[in-house]
Write a protein that holds these residues in place. Structure first.
Motif, PDB file in Angstrom:
ATOM      1  N   ILE A 337       0.864  -1.310   0.008  1.00 34.52           N
ATOM      2  CA  ILE A 337       0.032  -0.057   0.118  1.00 34.52           C
ATOM      3  C   ILE A 337       0.843   1.390  -0.020  1.00 34.52           C
ATOM      4  CG2 ILE A 337      -1.696   1.328   1.129  1.00 34.52           C
ATOM      5  CD1 ILE A 337      -2.471  -1.654   0.228  1.00 34.52           C
ATOM      6  N   LYS A 338       0.804   2.003  -1.191  1.00 31.94           N
ATOM      7  CA  LYS A 338       1.802   3.141  -0.977  1.00 31.94           C
ATOM      8  C   LYS A 338       1.153   4.597  -0.845  1.00 31.94           C
ATOM      9  CE  LYS A 338       4.894   1.153  -4.344  1.00 31.94           C
ATOM     10  NZ  LYS A 338       6.141   1.254  -5.062  1.00 31.94           N
ATOM     11  N   LEU A 339      -0.288   4.623  -0.994  1.00 30.81           N
ATOM     12  CA  LEU A 339      -0.872   5.949  -0.897  1.00 30.81           C
ATOM     13  C   LEU A 339      -2.253   5.736  -0.339  1.00 30.81           C
ATOM     14  CD1 LEU A 339       0.169   7.577  -4.013  1.00 30.81           C
ATOM     15  CD2 LEU A 339       0.982   8.448  -1.851  1.00 30.81           C
ATOM     16  N   VAL A 340      -2.640   6.701   0.776  1.00 33.33           N
ATOM     17  CA  VAL A 340      -4.111   6.638   1.230  1.00 33.33           C
ATOM     18  C   VAL A 340      -4.915   7.883   1.000  1.00 33.33           C
ATOM     19  CG1 VAL A 340      -3.678   4.587   2.635  1.00 33.33           C
ATOM     20  CG2 VAL A 340      -3.291   6.931   3.328  1.00 33.33           C
ATOM     21  N   GLY A 341      -6.092   7.939   0.652  1.00 32.36           N
ATOM     22  CA  GLY A 341      -7.165   9.003   0.875  1.00 32.36           C
ATOM     23  C   GLY A 341      -8.329   8.948   1.727  1.00 32.36           C
ATOM     24  N   VAL A 342      -8.528   9.908   2.273  1.00 32.00           N
ATOM     25  CA  VAL A 342      -9.626   9.837   3.514  1.00 32.00           C
ATOM     26  C   VAL A 342     -10.605  10.893   3.410  1.00 32.00           C
ATOM     27  CG1 VAL A 342      -8.140   8.718   5.298  1.00 32.00           C
ATOM     28  CG2 VAL A 342      -8.175  10.797   5.026  1.00 32.00           C
ATOM     29  N   GLY A 343     -10.766  11.381   2.308  1.00 31.22           N
ATOM     30  CA  GLY A 343     -11.960  12.428   1.964  1.00 31.22           C
ATOM     31  C   GLY A 343     -11.994  13.012   0.639  1.00 31.22           C
ATOM     32  N   GLU A 344     -12.703  14.017   0.536  1.00 31.82           N
ATOM     33  CA  GLU A 344     -12.613  14.593  -0.957  1.00 31.82           C
ATOM     34  C   GLU A 344     -11.868  15.928  -1.048  1.00 31.82           C
ATOM     35  OE1 GLU A 344     -14.630  13.095  -3.374  1.00 31.82           O
ATOM     36  OE2 GLU A 344     -15.058  11.592  -2.141  1.00 31.82           O
TER      37      GLU A 344
END
Length: 365
Positions: A337-344
């Motif tokens: 897992i290299k990158l994560v997003g948690v919203g807009e």
């Protein structure tokens, strides 16, 4: 924090400055039916048509790459981001060690992994004499972080062979285009020069959506004139533009159709060949929607079969209590897992940190 090699430029960008919807500095539109060269070409200046017709980056005028004065390279970090507070906790109340296995299974860690973690927690808690809720949460956090850690989770942006080319793949709706926009903005905040390529040419609205993100990221975009244009042509022109403008990175959006894996494989293969006429591919990032739970696993398996994936981007982690799918993907597919997003919001995006993710999972909220 990861360090990468990029071209040395004479200015610093304030990552805290407000983001405005400025126009991208360049828009190149690729006509359908563009024939790709049969061998690696030199870069070319775009030939512009007047009127309402689109422009086409195509010319017989060659530029010898040796004549271009290459800027020196410098080792840099991207602006720091922290997303720990955006991760959904596994616990709505105090932690119950007797219910931990069931909680982990419901969070999509998988039955075998849930059993292993619960057993290890009990064993370590007994050995250390830990009984209180804060002590057990801290112990669980450390166990999860250890299992999630890998030594290959950095983006491949450190060999100095520019421009770095990133292909972004994933099913429609997973957050692929949003991911590209957020990554481009983050790189721009770190004083990188980025070119975007809208090679998802069949999905209605995909090109317009990426152009909107290009404005937010203040990055040039290469796009087709109309739906159905050859994706490989767009990819080729994107890399050509990155070379000509001495950009650091080219990020290329690709189709997200999985109805026929052979067609997808053929299309991605053609894109790859078009790109590799001019530059090597540094990353193939697979975007996965965390809210899909176990369906995300089947999607990931399908794409890893056809796309030569090098890393995973997890989106919408704030919208699910099934964050364990992230661990399952790493373990079963042997991909980081290299990158994560948690919203807009455009800054709701960061490198994956096992420590922060585990802390968010066990947090008392």
């Amino acid at each position: 924090m990861f360090k990468f090699l990029k071209r040395l430029r004479g200015q610093e960008v304030d990552a805290s400055s407000p983001v405005v919807d400025s126009q991208p500095s360049t828009v190149i539109e690729v006509l359908p039916g563009l024939d790709l060269p049969s061998q690696a070409p030199a870069s070319s200046e775009p030939e512009v048509e007047t009127g309402t017709a689109a422009t086409l980056a195509k010319s017989d005028t060659s530029i010898d790459k040796k004549e271009i004065s290459e800027p020196a390279l410098v080792s840099v970090e991207l602006p720091k981001r922290s997303l720990g507070t955006g991760i959904r906790s596994l616990f709505s109340d105090s932690m119950d060690i007797d219910q931990l296995e069931d909680i982990l299974i419901l969070a999509d860690f998988g039955v075998e992994t849930a059993e292993e973690i619960a057993a290890e927690l009990r064993r370590e808690a007994n050995r250390q004499g830990l009984t209180t809720d804060p002590e057990l949460r801290l112990l669980l956090k450390d166990l999860l972080a250890k299992r999630l850690s890998r030594n290959d989770s950095a983006l491949n942006l450190d060999d100095g062979t520019l421009p770095y080319v990133i292909l972004v793949v994933g099913v429609n709706g997973a957050g692929k285009t949003t991911t590209i926009g957020k990554l481009a903005r983050w790189l721009k905040d770190g004083d990188w020069e980025v070119v975007l390529g809208a090679a998802d040419t069949y999905r209605a609205g995909a090109v317009d959506q990426l152009e909107t993100w290009a404005k937010r990221a203040d990055s040039p975009i290469v796009k087709p004139v109309k739906e159905g244009a050859d994706p490989a042509s767009v990819a080729y022109q994107t890399v050509e533009m990155a070379i000509r403008t001495q950009a650091d990175i080219a990020i290329i959006d690709t189709a997200g159709r999985l109805q026929n894996k052979k067609d997808l494989m053929d299309e991605l293969g053609k894109i790859r060949r078009a790109v590799e006429k001019q530059a090597k591919i540094s990353e193939v990032l697979l975007v996965i929607d965390a809210t899909n739970g176990q369906n995300a696993m089947s999607q990931a398996r399908a794409f890893t079969e056809v796309a030569e994936v090098t890393g995973i981007v997890m989106t919408k982690l704030d919208g699910t209590a099934k964050g364990g799918i992230l661990y399952s993907l790493q373990k079963e597919l042997n991909l980081p897992i290299k990158l994560v997003g948690v919203g807009e919001q455009i800054n709701d995006f960061a490198f994956f940190s096992p420590e922060e993710f585990a802390k968010g999972l066990v947090a008392k909220k």
